[in-house]
Design an enzyme around this catalytic site. Structure first.
Site, PDB file in Angstrom:
ATOM      1  N   ARG A 120       0.845  -1.194   0.000  1.00 38.95           N
ATOM      2  CA  ARG A 120       0.000   0.000   0.000  1.00 38.95           C
ATOM      3  C   ARG A 120       0.880   1.244   0.000  1.00 38.95           C
ATOM      4  O   ARG A 120       1.061   1.917   1.017  1.00 38.95           O
ATOM      5  CB  ARG A 120      -0.966  -0.027   1.182  1.00 38.95           C
ATOM      6  N   GLN A 125      -1.151   2.275  -5.980  1.00 34.36           N
ATOM      7  CA  GLN A 125      -2.570   2.509  -5.735  1.00 34.36           C
ATOM      8  C   GLN A 125      -3.460   1.945  -6.848  1.00 34.36           C
ATOM      9  O   GLN A 125      -4.537   1.404  -6.577  1.00 34.36           O
ATOM     10  CB  GLN A 125      -2.846   4.003  -5.571  1.00 34.36           C
ATOM     11  N   ASP A 128      -4.129  -1.882  -6.370  1.00 33.72           N
ATOM     12  CA  ASP A 128      -4.591  -2.334  -5.048  1.00 33.72           C
ATOM     13  C   ASP A 128      -5.978  -2.973  -5.123  1.00 33.72           C
ATOM     14  O   ASP A 128      -7.005  -2.304  -5.025  1.00 33.72           O
ATOM     15  CB  ASP A 128      -4.600  -1.146  -4.089  1.00 33.72           C
ATOM     16  N   SER A 131      -8.369  -2.615  -2.020  1.00 34.92           N
ATOM     17  CA  SER A 131      -9.102  -1.356  -1.943  1.00 34.92           C
ATOM     18  C   SER A 131     -10.283  -1.329  -2.907  1.00 34.92           C
ATOM     19  O   SER A 131     -11.385  -0.908  -2.541  1.00 34.92           O
ATOM     20  CB  SER A 131      -8.166  -0.176  -2.231  1.00 34.92           C
ATOM     21  N   TYR A 226      -2.589  -0.361   7.540  1.00 36.05           N
ATOM     22  CA  TYR A 226      -3.463  -1.328   8.202  1.00 36.05           C
ATOM     23  C   TYR A 226      -3.488  -1.062   9.706  1.00 36.05           C
ATOM     24  O   TYR A 226      -2.571  -0.475  10.278  1.00 36.05           O
ATOM     25  CB  TYR A 226      -2.967  -2.764   7.968  1.00 36.05           C
TER      26      TYR A 226
END
Length: 379
Positions: A120, A125, A128, A131, A226
């Protein structure tokens, strides 16, 4: 080099790549083979894959010919010996749950790219998958809660009187939690949010949620965004405050998870017993044990009139858009590994590639996988 898209088994409705992303992969120089009927549960026909330039084939043919295999879930039901030394499998691994399969894959000489291990960081991004799939889960969780709640979400003022808005408590302000806030606020609910990470406070407020803060939370910059394990003193404070808010709520959306560990218990069975009959708990952490003490994965439980939905696979309920997002994440990941001749050459010195690679060359590569498996062995 040939990339193969395998049809998902079980109740999974998504497919690794839709025709649009299949065409994008061909533009990167790879040939693409697709197992027959791979897209049917996402409402995509074989003909649409053919138009995108793919070749349709049987599963065993694809496994024998493709250097790269793309799946949503690991191909656990296939004989691991049918895969070839050096073959690359790109999938959502869940390394703790599938540790035995991963060990067999390592011994077989496979390279496993674990999409749920993409670091992350800013550069990753667009890759991911956690997400993008959490976005789907947060959205669907609120809609399901709204359909089950025997009350309106918004406030209504009419000649028949005033209806108060529903109160919602969201546990965890990650991507799923933030999406849940946005959807719940659009539907008119009053939303309170709890998270141990103070960094999400402003995001929660910007979406119209009220941030419930417990002092003394541990945070770790190395955790990659996280949540991390908390002290016993903090857990006690957290438990007391959450129980108060949960009892007052009409809906609880639970999303709190810690990678490689059992989900933290945030809603006790005693709390459920104090909640108003007709209230709804949607537990997105069900696959790792759940945030509610009474959660059962894949099952809806009713206790004293309170419905507890243990469901972590909402993306499978929206296979069209979820597969689109999933495929875009894969293409963005493969772009940093495919050379100008269309050959996939993972560079293990690259931070993203190294972090995403669970096993390669009969060795464990990802530090997170190593840590997760060590935790499991000592648990």
């Amino acid at each position: 080099m040939i990339a193969g898209i395998l049809r998902e088994t079980g109740n999974e409705n998504r497919v690794a790549l839709l025709p649009g992303e299949t065409a994008a992969l061909k533009k990167l120089g790879m040939e693409v083979m697709v197992e027959f009927r791979s897209g049917e549960r996402a409402f995509i026909s074989d003909d649409e894959y053919k138009v995108a330039g793919a070749t349709m084939a049987e599963r065993n043919v694809i496994i024998s010919q493709a250097s790269l295999l793309l799946t949503v879930n690991p191909p656990l039901n296939d004989d691991i010996k049918s895969f070839s030394d050096g073959q690359i499998i790109c999938t959502v691994l869940n390394p703790v749950e599938n540790s035995l399969w991963l060990e067999k894959a390592r011994l077989q000489g496979l390279t496993v790219l674990a999409l749920d291990l993409v670091p992350r960081i800013t550069r990753a991004q667009s890759m991911d998958i956690l997400s993008s799939m959490a976005t789907v889960s947060g959205y669907k969780a609120v809609l399901e809660a709204a359909s089950l709640l025997p009350r309106f979400f918004p406030m209504f003022m009419s000649a028949a009187g005033t209806i108060k808005p529903a109160r919602m408590l969201i546990l965890g302000a990650g991507v799923a939690g933030l999406q849940a806030i946005a959807v719940a606020r659009k539907l008119g609910a009053v939303v309170e949010v709890f998270d141990v990470r103070s960094a999400v406070k402003e995001e929660v407020k910007s979406l119209g949620g009220k941030f419930i803060e417990v002092e003394g939370a541990r945070e770790d910059a190395a955790a990659g965004g996280y949540a991390v394990e908390q002290t016993e003193e903090f857990k006690k404070k957290q438990q007391e405050l959450i129980q108060q808010r949960a009892v007052a709520a009409d809906v609880v959306i639970a999303t709190a998870m810690i990678p490689g560990k059992k989900a933290p218990i945030l809603i006790l069975k005693e709390t459920v017993g104090r909640m108003k009959p007709g209230s709804v708990i949607v537990d997105l952490a069900a696959v790792t044990g759940g945030n509610c003490e009474l959660t059962q994965n894949g099952v809806t439980v009713e206790v004293n009139g309170v419905k507890i939905i243990g469901k972590s696979d909402y993306p499978s309920d929206m296979p069209c858009d979820a597969s689109k997002m999933f495929g875009c994440n894969i293409i963005n990941l493969l772009k940093i590994m495919i050379d100008k001749n269309g050959n996939l050459k993972p560079d293990m010195t690259d931070e993203i590639v190294n972090g995403t690679t669970a096993v390669h060359g009969k060795e464990y590569i990802s530090q997170r996988v190593k840590q997760m498996l060590e935790i499991k062995q000592t648990a």
